[in-house]
Motif scaffolding. Sequence first.
Motif, PDB file in Angstrom:
ATOM      1  N   VAL A  27     -10.725 -40.521  16.017  1.00  0.00           N
ATOM      2  CA  VAL A  27     -10.360 -39.751  17.192  1.00  0.00           C
ATOM      3  C   VAL A  27      -8.864 -39.530  17.245  1.00  0.00           C
ATOM      4  O   VAL A  27      -8.070 -40.432  16.965  1.00  0.00           O
ATOM      5  CB  VAL A  27     -10.814 -40.489  18.467  1.00  0.00           C
ATOM      6  CG1 VAL A  27     -10.281 -39.780  19.706  1.00  0.00           C
ATOM      7  CG2 VAL A  27     -12.329 -40.567  18.516  1.00  0.00           C
ATOM      8  N   GLN A  28      -8.486 -38.325  17.590  1.00  0.00           N
ATOM      9  CA  GLN A  28      -7.081 -38.019  17.843  1.00  0.00           C
ATOM     10  C   GLN A  28      -6.954 -37.408  19.232  1.00  0.00           C
ATOM     11  O   GLN A  28      -7.722 -36.521  19.598  1.00  0.00           O
ATOM     12  CB  GLN A  28      -6.540 -37.045  16.811  1.00  0.00           C
ATOM     13  CG  GLN A  28      -6.203 -37.673  15.471  1.00  0.00           C
ATOM     14  CD  GLN A  28      -5.387 -36.756  14.584  1.00  0.00           C
ATOM     15  OE1 GLN A  28      -5.621 -35.572  14.531  1.00  0.00           O
ATOM     16  NE2 GLN A  28      -4.424 -37.335  13.891  1.00  0.00           N
ATOM     17  N   LEU A  29      -5.997 -37.906  19.983  1.00  0.00           N
ATOM     18  CA  LEU A  29      -5.686 -37.378  21.303  1.00  0.00           C
ATOM     19  C   LEU A  29      -4.224 -36.945  21.293  1.00  0.00           C
ATOM     20  O   LEU A  29      -3.352 -37.729  20.931  1.00  0.00           O
ATOM     21  CB  LEU A  29      -5.902 -38.440  22.382  1.00  0.00           C
ATOM     22  CG  LEU A  29      -7.297 -39.028  22.480  1.00  0.00           C
ATOM     23  CD1 LEU A  29      -7.314 -40.166  23.511  1.00  0.00           C
ATOM     24  CD2 LEU A  29      -8.312 -37.974  22.869  1.00  0.00           C
ATOM     25  N   VAL A  30      -3.977 -35.716  21.690  1.00  0.00           N
ATOM     26  CA  VAL A  30      -2.619 -35.177  21.653  1.00  0.00           C
ATOM     27  C   VAL A  30      -2.265 -34.624  23.030  1.00  0.00           C
ATOM     28  O   VAL A  30      -2.868 -33.650  23.489  1.00  0.00           O
ATOM     29  CB  VAL A  30      -2.475 -34.077  20.595  1.00  0.00           C
ATOM     30  CG1 VAL A  30      -1.049 -33.536  20.591  1.00  0.00           C
ATOM     31  CG2 VAL A  30      -2.849 -34.611  19.212  1.00  0.00           C
ATOM     32  N   GLU A  31      -1.284 -35.276  23.668  1.00  0.00           N
ATOM     33  CA  GLU A  31      -0.831 -34.831  24.983  1.00  0.00           C
ATOM     34  C   GLU A  31       0.270 -33.781  24.847  1.00  0.00           C
ATOM     35  O   GLU A  31       1.022 -33.771  23.868  1.00  0.00           O
ATOM     36  CB  GLU A  31      -0.279 -35.996  25.810  1.00  0.00           C
ATOM     37  CG  GLU A  31      -1.250 -37.131  26.069  1.00  0.00           C
ATOM     38  CD  GLU A  31      -1.043 -38.277  25.105  1.00  0.00           C
ATOM     39  OE1 GLU A  31      -1.386 -39.421  25.459  1.00  0.00           O
ATOM     40  OE2 GLU A  31      -0.528 -38.037  23.984  1.00  0.00           O
ATOM     41  N   SER A  32       0.375 -32.958  25.865  1.00  0.00           N
ATOM     42  CA  SER A  32       1.451 -31.975  25.947  1.00  0.00           C
ATOM     43  C   SER A  32       1.685 -31.631  27.405  1.00  0.00           C
ATOM     44  O   SER A  32       0.858 -31.944  28.264  1.00  0.00           O
ATOM     45  CB  SER A  32       1.124 -30.723  25.138  1.00  0.00           C
ATOM     46  OG  SER A  32      -0.035 -30.103  25.638  1.00  0.00           O
ATOM     47  N   GLY A  33       2.819 -30.985  27.666  1.00  0.00           N
ATOM     48  CA  GLY A  33       3.095 -30.496  29.007  1.00  0.00           C
ATOM     49  C   GLY A  33       4.117 -31.273  29.798  1.00  0.00           C
ATOM     50  O   GLY A  33       4.463 -30.892  30.914  1.00  0.00           O
ATOM     51  N   GLY A  34       4.613 -32.368  29.240  1.00  0.00           N
ATOM     52  CA  GLY A  34       5.620 -33.133  29.957  1.00  0.00           C
ATOM     53  C   GLY A  34       6.953 -32.394  29.987  1.00  0.00           C
ATOM     54  O   GLY A  34       7.124 -31.354  29.352  1.00  0.00           O
ATOM     55  N   GLY A  35       7.895 -32.947  30.750  1.00  0.00           N
ATOM     56  CA  GLY A  35       9.211 -32.329  30.822  1.00  0.00           C
ATOM     57  C   GLY A  35      10.043 -32.911  31.942  1.00  0.00           C
ATOM     58  O   GLY A  35       9.669 -33.898  32.579  1.00  0.00           O
TER      59      GLY A  35
END
Length: 124
Positions: A2-10
């Motif tokens: 399984v791979q989980l990739v977060e995005s959207g921070g800042g």
Amino acid sequence: QVQLVESGGGLVQAGDSLRLSCAASGRTFTVYTMGWFRQAPGKEREFVAGISAMSSSTPYADSVKGRFSISRDNAKDTVYLQMNSLKPEDTAVYYCAMNKGNTIPTMPGWYAYWGQGTQVTVSS
């Protein structure tokens, strides 16, 4: 695997909004519950929100209730965290996690898979 990739921070100002995304791959996404956690410097990782496989249950930490909203799109194998009315105390690294069971634990040890995290910084 399984791979989980977060995005959207800042970096945002207090009162602003952000939407975090977590894209999953490698396992049947639709049968597992998902959670969002966060960890601020010097603090333990804490539960923020969770969502059941079919989105019927969405518990939240008291500190974010009414401001954050978790959702998922099973067709896209993605879970989201909409964060509104952000406060400086929301500053942390945010992680998504996958639980292999059908419950929504609030303790991080119950989650089998984790993303790498995305930084959210809220200035006052």
